[in-house]
Design a protein around this motif. Sequence first.
Motif, PDB file in Angstrom:
ATOM      1  N   LYS A  56      65.990   9.760  -4.687  1.00 41.82           N
ATOM      2  CA  LYS A  56      65.584  10.689  -3.237  1.00 41.82           C
ATOM      3  C   LYS A  56      64.299  10.190  -3.226  1.00 41.82           C
ATOM      4  N   ASN A  57      63.388   9.436  -3.614  1.00 38.11           N
ATOM      5  CA  ASN A  57      61.910   8.379  -3.852  1.00 38.11           C
ATOM      6  C   ASN A  57      62.139   7.723  -2.673  1.00 38.11           C
ATOM      7  N   PHE A  58      63.002   7.025  -3.161  1.00 39.08           N
ATOM      8  CA  PHE A  58      63.698   5.658  -1.698  1.00 39.08           C
ATOM      9  C   PHE A  58      64.261   5.908  -1.548  1.00 39.08           C
ATOM     10  N   ALA A  59      64.484   4.695   0.068  1.00 38.07           N
ATOM     11  CA  ALA A  59      65.530   4.823   0.166  1.00 38.07           C
ATOM     12  C   ALA A  59      65.390   2.384  -0.114  1.00 38.07           C
ATOM     13  N   PRO A  60      67.253   2.269  -0.226  1.00 34.97           N
ATOM     14  CA  PRO A  60      66.779   1.095  -1.371  1.00 34.97           C
ATOM     15  C   PRO A  60      65.833   0.296  -0.158  1.00 34.97           C
ATOM     16  N   ALA A  61      65.138  -0.957  -1.359  1.00 33.07           N
ATOM     17  CA  ALA A  61      64.671  -1.934  -0.131  1.00 33.07           C
ATOM     18  C   ALA A  61      65.258  -2.693   0.531  1.00 33.07           C
ATOM     19  N   ILE A  62      64.426  -3.311   1.065  1.00 32.77           N
ATOM     20  CA  ILE A  62      64.964  -3.880   2.666  1.00 32.77           C
ATOM     21  C   ILE A  62      64.175  -5.199   2.632  1.00 32.77           C
ATOM     22  N   GLU A  63      65.159  -6.674   2.727  1.00 29.80           N
ATOM     23  CA  GLU A  63      64.030  -7.739   2.077  1.00 29.80           C
ATOM     24  C   GLU A  63      63.671  -8.208   3.040  1.00 29.80           C
ATOM     25  N   VAL A  64      62.383  -8.622   2.729  1.00 31.30           N
ATOM     26  CA  VAL A  64      61.939  -9.319   3.803  1.00 31.30           C
ATOM     27  C   VAL A  64      60.818 -10.842   2.897  1.00 31.30           C
ATOM     28  N   PRO A  65      60.226 -11.744   4.323  1.00 28.02           N
ATOM     29  CA  PRO A  65      60.323 -12.346   3.404  1.00 28.02           C
ATOM     30  C   PRO A  65      58.461 -12.363   2.341  1.00 28.02           C
ATOM     31  N   ALA A  66      58.307 -13.347   1.276  1.00 28.43           N
ATOM     32  CA  ALA A  66      56.838 -12.972   0.818  1.00 28.43           C
ATOM     33  C   ALA A  66      55.799 -13.238   1.424  1.00 28.43           C
ATOM     34  N   ASP A  67      55.756 -13.786   2.486  1.00 30.84           N
ATOM     35  CA  ASP A  67      54.413 -14.421   2.612  1.00 30.84           C
ATOM     36  C   ASP A  67      54.279 -13.164   4.057  1.00 30.84           C
ATOM     37  N   ALA A  68      55.246 -12.300   4.229  1.00 31.34           N
ATOM     38  CA  ALA A  68      55.153 -11.063   4.781  1.00 31.34           C
ATOM     39  C   ALA A  68      53.412 -10.532   5.196  1.00 31.34           C
ATOM     40  N   PRO A  69      53.819  -9.384   6.097  1.00 28.33           N
ATOM     41  CA  PRO A  69      51.810  -9.020   6.207  1.00 28.33           C
ATOM     42  C   PRO A  69      52.541  -7.459   4.783  1.00 28.33           C
ATOM     43  N   VAL A  70      51.588  -7.801   4.138  1.00 23.28           N
ATOM     44  CA  VAL A  70      51.436  -6.475   3.307  1.00 23.28           C
ATOM     45  C   VAL A  70      52.180  -5.546   3.622  1.00 23.28           C
ATOM     46  N   LEU A  71      51.717  -4.517   4.705  1.00 23.35           N
ATOM     47  CA  LEU A  71      52.370  -3.253   5.624  1.00 23.35           C
ATOM     48  C   LEU A  71      53.613  -3.616   5.548  1.00 23.35           C
ATOM     49  N   THR A  72      53.919  -4.746   5.852  1.00 22.38           N
ATOM     50  CA  THR A  72      55.608  -5.191   6.295  1.00 22.38           C
ATOM     51  C   THR A  72      56.534  -4.911   4.393  1.00 22.38           C
ATOM     52  N   ARG A  73      55.577  -5.852   3.424  1.00 20.30           N
ATOM     53  CA  ARG A  73      56.260  -5.593   2.113  1.00 20.30           C
ATOM     54  C   ARG A  73      56.277  -4.131   1.721  1.00 20.30           C
ATOM     55  N   LEU A  74      54.865  -3.574   1.638  1.00 25.88           N
ATOM     56  CA  LEU A  74      54.676  -2.737   1.181  1.00 25.88           C
ATOM     57  C   LEU A  74      56.170  -1.437   1.839  1.00 25.88           C
ATOM     58  N   MET A  75      56.530  -1.211   3.420  1.00 23.69           N
ATOM     59  CA  MET A  75      57.061  -0.601   3.741  1.00 23.69           C
ATOM     60  C   MET A  75      58.543  -0.677   3.409  1.00 23.69           C
TER      61      MET A  75
END
Length: 187
Positions: free
Chosen positions: A161-180
């Motif tokens: 219930k805490n989080f949906a599955p993580a979504i893959e994003v590039p390691a150099d994506a903006p920090v907001l994109t990585r967090l979300m």
Amino acid sequence: MAIDADLLERGFAATREIVAGIKPDQLGNATPCTEWTVRDVLNHAIGTTQMFTARAKGESSDWDPFGGPSDVAGDDVSATYDAAASDAVSTWRKRGTDGLVTLNIGDVPAAVAIDIQFTDNLVHAWDIARGTGQSFDVPEDLVALAWNFLDGNVSEDSRGKNFAPAIEVPADAPVLTRLMAYAGRQT
């Protein structure tokens, strides 16, 4: 950098701007928390803030952040949010981040409890902003603090219930994109 009352206050201030921008007819809007409306996310955010504050004071709280939001936001959601945020900051200023805090998951270091409160607040501020068509103008240093705390701290089997599955994003994506993305949301 560890979260303290000053950083928590800055996080709440950024969220206050978003909460203040909610129009009454937007409370029923859908959010990235697919099961919850804007009002539901507000109820969760306010109730969770109140629960963490009570626990930081050493008081009990029957609020269950995982059991679904009860209606704690009231008629003036902005004033209710402001009161909960102000009480939280005042409590952490007086208490500090030494020792343990008893949460629903058991005793945790106070420094971890304030990190969870800070991160939960910012993630849900983004949900509310998305649900109401507002921009998310939270300072990047605050987003980075939430990311630094959350990154790698949620195992796949504890997402539930805490989080949906993580979504893959590039390691150099903006920090907001990585967090979300780590929180299961797509920017």
